[in-house]
Design a protein around this motif. Sequence first.
Motif: not given
Lengths: 351, 325
Positions: B156-164
């Motif tokens: 899972p990729v949880t870093d919201s800055t990254f996913t944004g």
Amino acid sequence: MLIRNLLNAALLSGAMITAAHAQTVGPAGETATPSAEIKLSDSDIASLKGKGYKAALLWHTSSDFINAVSAGAKDEFAKAGVDVVVTTDAGFDAARQRSDIETALAAKPNVILALPLDPTTSAEAFKQAVTDGTKLVFLSNLPAGYKQGTDYAAIVTDDLFQMGKQAADALAKSIGGKGKVGYIFHDASYYVTNQRDQAFKTTIEKDYPDIKIVAEQGISDPARAEELANAMLLQNPDLDGIYVTWAEPAEGVLSALRGAGNTKTKIVTLDLSEPAALDMVKGGNVVALVADKAYELGQTMAATGLKALLGQETPAFIVAPALTVTKADVSEGWKQSLNRDAPQSVLDAAK
Amino acid sequence: MSSAPSNAANPAMSMISRINIQQYVVYVGFLAIFLFFAVVLKDSGFLTVRNLSNIVLQTAPITIMAIGMVFVLSAGEIDLSIGSTVAVAALSAAVTMNAYGMIAGIAAGIGAGVAIGLVNGLLVAYVRLPSFLVTLATLGLFAGVARSLTNLRSIPVTDSTFTGFFGSGSLLGIPSLIWWTVIAIIAGHLIFRETKFGAHVLATGDNARAASVSGIPVPRIRLAVLVISGALAGLAGLLYAGRLQAAKYTLGETDLMTVIAAVIVGGTLLNGGKGSIIGALVGSLMMGMLNNGLILMGLSVSDQMIVRGLIILAAVAVSLREKLR
């Protein structure tokens, strides 16, 4: 954090089948409701007809099994006058599954039947469908963190534990409850095969102390089954039986045995396939095929989605039964599993 | 067809035939397919803003990889390894990010792409092995690496800055995937068309010996295009990871053929010397639109595959016929 996320994902996918109970239970320990119990009543059908409801079937791959599930679902939807407007195949690709979902939503389906590829990647992928208020019925797998009732209507699955267990029982019976067996499992992260393979292994280890699994081989490309089986037989020429994760690689194993002139080693595999069944009815190496009631599973998925659309409560976890098909009941087995006649070649050879 | 012999006699016709139709096939084809779906699917949601923007979002990673492929093919090479580079990059990024944060994760993802490009490039440019065979081998090799990196588990990729930033977010109301597409296309187009490097790539693909004689560092060009392709496949991996908020070993597995089809339909020659970044963009959007429209038409999966194959065949046939003249 990484470790915890991994653990969560592993726990979630592992929770659906608890080997200790020797039965299939839901992600939150729900007991399984048999698929035969989910039926649309006449008044259900009357209130669904003429509403212009639409459905989408978003599968992970194309296969005989999925064809049978789709056929069951389409027939059930047709009863209620619901059109299947979209059918997709993600080819086991998580990114493509997400695209398929987005594309399907443009057609504004009221019900989606889908197999989420794995809990982690599908959690984000199905979010828009949940937001849009589409009734979701999942096959065999659940996106991480989804809640029954609000996010999805139900999970319907084949009885994966029973399939693996029945395969173990059938193989054990064919070799008289003792001997050496080979275990060819699916070496990929795919819930359905992983659970069935594990159930086979657990059953042999727990229930059959006189049977030893002496060779284990993972397989990711079914086309390579023959060479893997050749290597396994080279190192273990005296195998009494081989379990193969599903029918397509089993065909490769079969040709390896034939090539070696081996008529002694028994094969048990999962899902119905014409070449494997033909070998079985002719008294060859294949002794049993374990299948599930795929057509009934499709009908149940559709009926569950439609009941949710009517605002009725649906059971959280529904299971379609497994069945062991042998030489004696091959014709009946095909009907029960896929709702159609066995291939002509198999019927002819069985006469 | 029967009008062909009269072309020579008719000055107007002969003038039209002298215009290189091939160059415009992708645009005409794109428009024709769009109009067809717009009419046939007008009640099925095809023309909604959400659906059309979905097509662009879904094709973003394909477009990014197609830019790299234009450079590689134009230089007379090919990169088959992008299919597994995507997964290696996405998984490296996800694992590194969860342990060391976003910046390290991005660096790991792009770094994995560059590293794979370097392996390919060094073998092709300096060991002088054919790129088809080198990248066919590394395709399999890195697919194995992707499988073993996390032992087949999805991360899972949880870093919201990254996913944004890489998949789910938007800036000034425009989704980040569209920003990436636009920036990559403009940069790719300018480098390909306006720089000495771009000219050297084309010269190398057109005739490597002549290019070498005229002082172009051919091995360095070959190394560079494969590194660019690897880096862009790495970026595509980051975009997938951001969009799915997870990484898995199967990411990108089915993309290779789509990328090659998009690039060829877009007017890039398979054997070098000619390429088009804008054509690749339109080719990639055409592939995405085709997938989208055929699904919405309610075709069975088998029929979708057959029709898609026939349309790609038709587009390639038209462009190749022109080149034979």
